[in-house]
Design a protein around this motif. Structure first.
Motif, PDB file in Angstrom:
ATOM      1  N   VAL A 332       0.843  -1.201   0.000  1.00  0.00           N
ATOM      2  CA  VAL A 332       0.000   0.000   0.000  1.00  0.00           C
ATOM      3  C   VAL A 332       0.881   1.256   0.000  1.00  0.00           C
ATOM      4  O   VAL A 332       0.600   2.215  -0.726  1.00  0.00           O
ATOM      5  CB  VAL A 332      -0.956  -0.002   1.212  1.00  0.00           C
ATOM      6  CG1 VAL A 332      -1.705   1.335   1.313  1.00  0.00           C
ATOM      7  CG2 VAL A 332      -1.969  -1.146   1.089  1.00  0.00           C
ATOM      8  N   SER A 333       1.936   1.227   0.772  1.00  0.00           N
ATOM      9  CA  SER A 333       2.870   2.365   0.798  1.00  0.00           C
ATOM     10  C   SER A 333       3.517   2.573  -0.561  1.00  0.00           C
ATOM     11  O   SER A 333       3.715   3.712  -1.011  1.00  0.00           O
ATOM     12  CB  SER A 333       3.963   2.134   1.849  1.00  0.00           C
ATOM     13  OG  SER A 333       3.404   2.072   3.138  1.00  0.00           O
ATOM     14  N   ARG A 334       3.841   1.468  -1.240  1.00  0.00           N
ATOM     15  CA  ARG A 334       4.448   1.560  -2.573  1.00  0.00           C
ATOM     16  C   ARG A 334       3.437   2.131  -3.565  1.00  0.00           C
ATOM     17  O   ARG A 334       3.809   2.965  -4.422  1.00  0.00           O
ATOM     18  CB  ARG A 334       4.932   0.176  -3.021  1.00  0.00           C
ATOM     19  CG  ARG A 334       5.563   0.151  -4.412  1.00  0.00           C
ATOM     20  CD  ARG A 334       6.749   1.075  -4.518  1.00  0.00           C
ATOM     21  NE  ARG A 334       7.349   1.049  -5.853  1.00  0.00           N
ATOM     22  CZ  ARG A 334       7.922   2.090  -6.423  1.00  0.00           C
ATOM     23  NH1 ARG A 334       8.004   3.253  -5.776  1.00  0.00           N
ATOM     24  NH2 ARG A 334       8.450   1.990  -7.629  1.00  0.00           N
ATOM     25  N   CYS A 335       2.186   1.733  -3.460  1.00  0.00           N
ATOM     26  CA  CYS A 335       1.143   2.292  -4.329  1.00  0.00           C
ATOM     27  C   CYS A 335       1.054   3.800  -4.136  1.00  0.00           C
ATOM     28  O   CYS A 335       0.990   4.567  -5.106  1.00  0.00           O
ATOM     29  CB  CYS A 335      -0.214   1.662  -4.003  1.00  0.00           C
ATOM     30  SG  CYS A 335      -0.426  -0.020  -4.600  1.00  0.00           S
ATOM     31  N   LYS A 336       1.041   4.207  -2.883  1.00  0.00           N
ATOM     32  CA  LYS A 336       0.954   5.639  -2.567  1.00  0.00           C
ATOM     33  C   LYS A 336       2.139   6.391  -3.176  1.00  0.00           C
ATOM     34  O   LYS A 336       1.976   7.469  -3.745  1.00  0.00           O
ATOM     35  CB  LYS A 336       0.924   5.827  -1.051  1.00  0.00           C
ATOM     36  CG  LYS A 336       0.747   7.281  -0.622  1.00  0.00           C
ATOM     37  CD  LYS A 336       0.855   7.456   0.887  1.00  0.00           C
ATOM     38  CE  LYS A 336      -0.325   6.892   1.609  1.00  0.00           C
ATOM     39  NZ  LYS A 336      -0.344   7.319   3.037  1.00  0.00           N
ATOM     40  N   GLN A 337       3.305   5.793  -3.074  1.00  0.00           N
ATOM     41  CA  GLN A 337       4.531   6.412  -3.604  1.00  0.00           C
ATOM     42  C   GLN A 337       4.428   6.598  -5.116  1.00  0.00           C
ATOM     43  O   GLN A 337       4.778   7.653  -5.653  1.00  0.00           O
ATOM     44  CB  GLN A 337       5.728   5.523  -3.248  1.00  0.00           C
ATOM     45  CG  GLN A 337       7.074   6.131  -3.548  1.00  0.00           C
ATOM     46  CD  GLN A 337       8.212   5.187  -3.180  1.00  0.00           C
ATOM     47  OE1 GLN A 337       8.035   3.976  -3.059  1.00  0.00           O
ATOM     48  NE2 GLN A 337       9.397   5.749  -3.005  1.00  0.00           N
ATOM     49  N   ASN A 411      -6.499   5.516   2.440  1.00  0.00           N
ATOM     50  CA  ASN A 411      -5.101   5.516   2.876  1.00  0.00           C
ATOM     51  C   ASN A 411      -4.167   6.050   1.792  1.00  0.00           C
ATOM     52  O   ASN A 411      -3.268   6.849   2.061  1.00  0.00           O
ATOM     53  CB  ASN A 411      -4.716   4.080   3.271  1.00  0.00           C
ATOM     54  CG  ASN A 411      -3.350   4.000   3.920  1.00  0.00           C
ATOM     55  OD1 ASN A 411      -2.508   4.867   3.738  1.00  0.00           O
ATOM     56  ND2 ASN A 411      -3.111   2.940   4.671  1.00  0.00           N
ATOM     57  N   ILE A 412      -4.387   5.612   0.544  1.00  0.00           N
ATOM     58  CA  ILE A 412      -3.481   5.953  -0.552  1.00  0.00           C
ATOM     59  C   ILE A 412      -3.618   7.411  -0.999  1.00  0.00           C
ATOM     60  O   ILE A 412      -2.627   8.065  -1.326  1.00  0.00           O
ATOM     61  CB  ILE A 412      -3.697   4.984  -1.748  1.00  0.00           C
ATOM     62  CG1 ILE A 412      -3.206   3.574  -1.364  1.00  0.00           C
ATOM     63  CG2 ILE A 412      -2.975   5.479  -3.002  1.00  0.00           C
ATOM     64  CD1 ILE A 412      -3.541   2.499  -2.375  1.00  0.00           C
ATOM     65  N   PHE A 413      -4.843   7.930  -0.976  1.00  0.00           N
ATOM     66  CA  PHE A 413      -5.065   9.267  -1.533  1.00  0.00           C
ATOM     67  C   PHE A 413      -5.198  10.378  -0.478  1.00  0.00           C
ATOM     68  O   PHE A 413      -5.381  11.530  -0.844  1.00  0.00           O
ATOM     69  CB  PHE A 413      -6.327   9.261  -2.406  1.00  0.00           C
ATOM     70  CG  PHE A 413      -6.169   8.520  -3.713  1.00  0.00           C
ATOM     71  CD1 PHE A 413      -5.725   9.170  -4.849  1.00  0.00           C
ATOM     72  CD2 PHE A 413      -6.454   7.160  -3.795  1.00  0.00           C
ATOM     73  CE1 PHE A 413      -5.577   8.490  -6.055  1.00  0.00           C
ATOM     74  CE2 PHE A 413      -6.311   6.465  -4.996  1.00  0.00           C
ATOM     75  CZ  PHE A 413      -5.866   7.133  -6.129  1.00  0.00           C
ATOM     76  N   ASN A 414      -5.111  10.017   0.820  1.00  0.00           N
ATOM     77  CA  ASN A 414      -5.387  11.041   1.835  1.00  0.00           C
ATOM     78  C   ASN A 414      -4.258  12.042   2.042  1.00  0.00           C
ATOM     79  O   ASN A 414      -4.455  13.099   2.625  1.00  0.00           O
ATOM     80  CB  ASN A 414      -5.738  10.375   3.182  1.00  0.00           C
ATOM     81  CG  ASN A 414      -4.550   9.644   3.802  1.00  0.00           C
ATOM     82  OD1 ASN A 414      -3.485   9.540   3.187  1.00  0.00           O
ATOM     83  ND2 ASN A 414      -4.742   9.116   4.995  1.00  0.00           N
ATOM     84  N   SER A 415      -3.056  11.717   1.566  1.00  0.00           N
ATOM     85  CA  SER A 415      -1.910  12.572   1.880  1.00  0.00           C
ATOM     86  C   SER A 415      -1.632  13.636   0.821  1.00  0.00           C
ATOM     87  O   SER A 415      -0.710  14.425   0.968  1.00  0.00           O
ATOM     88  CB  SER A 415      -0.649  11.712   2.080  1.00  0.00           C
ATOM     89  OG  SER A 415      -0.364  10.980   0.912  1.00  0.00           O
ATOM     90  N   ARG A 416      -2.405  13.635  -0.239  1.00  0.00           N
ATOM     91  CA  ARG A 416      -2.174  14.639  -1.284  1.00  0.00           C
ATOM     92  C   ARG A 416      -3.494  15.268  -1.711  1.00  0.00           C
ATOM     93  O   ARG A 416      -4.359  14.589  -2.264  1.00  0.00           O
ATOM     94  CB  ARG A 416      -1.474  14.011  -2.491  1.00  0.00           C
ATOM     95  CG  ARG A 416      -1.156  15.022  -3.602  1.00  0.00           C
ATOM     96  CD  ARG A 416      -0.492  14.339  -4.803  1.00  0.00           C
ATOM     97  NE  ARG A 416      -0.252  15.258  -5.900  1.00  0.00           N
ATOM     98  CZ  ARG A 416       0.179  14.891  -7.112  1.00  0.00           C
ATOM     99  NH1 ARG A 416       0.436  13.616  -7.356  1.00  0.00           N
ATOM    100  NH2 ARG A 416       0.364  15.790  -8.071  1.00  0.00           N
ATOM    101  N   THR A 417      -3.651  16.520  -1.416  1.00  0.00           N
ATOM    102  CA  THR A 417      -4.840  17.258  -1.830  1.00  0.00           C
ATOM    103  C   THR A 417      -4.399  18.344  -2.811  1.00  0.00           C
ATOM    104  O   THR A 417      -3.471  19.099  -2.533  1.00  0.00           O
ATOM    105  CB  THR A 417      -5.541  17.911  -0.616  1.00  0.00           C
ATOM    106  OG1 THR A 417      -5.875  16.889   0.323  1.00  0.00           O
ATOM    107  CG2 THR A 417      -6.820  18.616  -1.052  1.00  0.00           C
ATOM    108  N   VAL A 418      -5.078  18.374  -3.942  1.00  0.00           N
ATOM    109  CA  VAL A 418      -4.706  19.318  -5.007  1.00  0.00           C
ATOM    110  C   VAL A 418      -5.793  20.394  -5.122  1.00  0.00           C
ATOM    111  O   VAL A 418      -6.979  20.070  -5.109  1.00  0.00           O
ATOM    112  CB  VAL A 418      -4.543  18.571  -6.352  1.00  0.00           C
ATOM    113  CG1 VAL A 418      -4.146  19.544  -7.454  1.00  0.00           C
ATOM    114  CG2 VAL A 418      -3.517  17.461  -6.227  1.00  0.00           C
ATOM    115  N   PRO A 419      -5.411  21.653  -5.217  1.00  0.00           N
ATOM    116  CA  PRO A 419      -6.404  22.724  -5.379  1.00  0.00           C
ATOM    117  C   PRO A 419      -7.318  22.475  -6.571  1.00  0.00           C
ATOM    118  O   PRO A 419      -6.857  22.119  -7.651  1.00  0.00           O
ATOM    119  CB  PRO A 419      -5.544  23.986  -5.611  1.00  0.00           C
ATOM    120  CG  PRO A 419      -4.208  23.644  -4.998  1.00  0.00           C
ATOM    121  CD  PRO A 419      -4.030  22.165  -5.194  1.00  0.00           C
TER     122      PRO A 419
END
Length: 424
Positions: A332-337, A411-419
């Motif tokens: 999952v961490s690799r997917c996020k990366q 989990n995968i998409f929560n760390s990046r929010t784009v305007p």
């Protein structure tokens, strides 16, 4: 005639075919060398069979159904191939698709006395493929049929249902395939291509002239299919989510979340073309008019598949293939990366889509579409190689990656929010 008589006659016809081939071409060595597949691991459970490339993934047909090809010319002599293992591998391959509609293309050229399976094996094979395999097989194209095929048909006619028989289409030339599927996505053996050229040369007394294809027309300002995300954004006042995606997702969210088999079924080719035309012309589409929930589902898949570059980008392809070599707890961490490295626009559109597919998977008790089922449908619509089509061995990592995106969406998409990003 008895079955034994038919079998003898079939063998005679096969030998005649071989004699004709020898006369019409400078015959190479009997066996074509195994197809080199860099993605095929020696630890593959059917490596002994898979390495020959007899069974391949061949892109999509005109209804968006996955295409499996079977090439006889890649079959080595019978003493070098365990036909029981071949049958098992065929089932293993089809098991990845039988829950969805699919198509099979059988390239007959190259079947010889030395490599043909026994009649008993063929009978066993037909019986082994029970209803779950036959039901969702929508078309079987037999390319370059000979008298051997006709005799074989007489042997099997008592076993084959009328309904299944209607799915079989005989095609004399490779060009006939263009009417039914995306020809350029097929992995056609060179031996089959040369044989086809010889047949056409015999028919006309010379090889066919190369027909010049007119250059493609520039896209319409309102074009939705076959153009880049950037093009759609520029022509739609900076909207980040393409209108066709927003409208199909919105409709399916309202009316399709609990429909059993959502995204598994195909739809009328003509209807899909008509809807695409409306979108490309900038006209409104009311899916209620079609009375078929699978139409917006197919339109969404078609939109993704016809992007000039996959949503996950060509650059990510090799990284995604490596997901199976990552320890399970770290995948999952690799997917996020990998996802973090996507261009901003691709990330926004992917997040929108995966958010919706996560919603669909949450209703799997009704629609039977788990994250795994959705991954089998969407994997190759989100990522494909820059050249050729993905091999069968690439399906496992591609589908696994897609499944992880859907299952662990938050989990995968929560760390990046784009305007400017929006969600369904």
């Amino acid at each position: 005639m008895s079955v034994v008589d038919y079998e003898k006659l079939a063998e005679i016809e096969l030998q005649k075919d071989e004699a004709e081939d020898t006369q019409s071409t400078q015959e190479e060595t009997f066996m074509s060398s195994p197809l080199e597949d860099p993605e095929l691991n020696i630890n593959h459970p059917y490596y002994d069979v898979a390495r020959h490339g007899i069974i391949q993934l061949g892109g999509d047909d005109n209804s968006g159904r996955k295409v499996i090809t079977f090439s006889c010319c890649r079959m080595p002599p019978s003493h070098q191939l365990n036909h029981t293992r071949l049958l098992e591998y065929l089932k293993y391959t089809l098991d990845q698709y039988v829950e969805n509609d699919y198509t099979v293309v059988y390239f007959h050229y190259g079947l010889k006395s030395l490599n043909k399976p026994s009649l008993k094996w063929l009978q066993t094979a037909y019986k082994e493929f029970d209803r779950k395999y036959k039901k969702n097989l929508k078309a079987l194209y037999v390319v370059h049929p000979t008298n051997f095929i006709k005799i074989l048909w007489n042997i099997f006619k008592p076993l084959i249902s009328h309904k299944f028989g209607k799915k079989i289409t005989y095609l004399n030339y490779l060009s006939d395939l263009r009417e039914h599927l995306k020809y350029d996505q097929l992995n056609i053996p060179q031996e089959v291509i040369r044989h086809d050229e010889n047949l056409r040369g015999k028919q006309k007394g010379r090889l066919p002239l190369v027909v010049k294809v007119p250059p493609p027309r520039p896209p319409l300002p309102t074009q939705q299919f076959g153009v880049s995300l950037q093009y759609i954004k520029d022509k739609n006042k900076g909207e980040l989510i393409p209108p066709v995606m927003k409208e199909t997702v919105s409709y399916l969210k309202r009316k399709g979340l609990q429909v059993e088999g959502l995204f598994r079924r195909s739809a009328s080719i003509q209807t899909i073309k008509d809807v695409q035309k409306l979108y490309n012309q900038g006209k409104s589409v009311n899916f209620d008019d079609y009375h078929d929930i699978h139409i917006p589902a197919v339109i969404l898949k078609t939109f993704l598949r016809e992007l000039p570059q996959p949503l996950l980008t060509f650059e990510c392809y090799d990284h995604i293939l490596g997901i199976t070599s990552v320890e399970s707890s770290l995948r999952v961490s690799r997917c996020k990366q990998i996802i973090q490295g996507l261009p901003e626009h691709n990330y926004i559109v992917l997040k929108y889509l995966i958010c919706f597919l996560h919603m669909v998977s949450q209703e799997s008790i009704y629609n039977r579409m788990t994250a795994s089922s959705l991954a089998c449908v969407f994997g190759l619509n989100l990522i494909w190689p820059s050249k050729g089509t993905a091999s069968l061995s690439a399906l496992v990592p591609l589908n696994l990656f897609t499944e992880l995106l859907i299952d662990f969406y938050t989990n995968i998409f929560n760390s990046r929010t784009v305007p400017g990003e929006i969600l369904p």
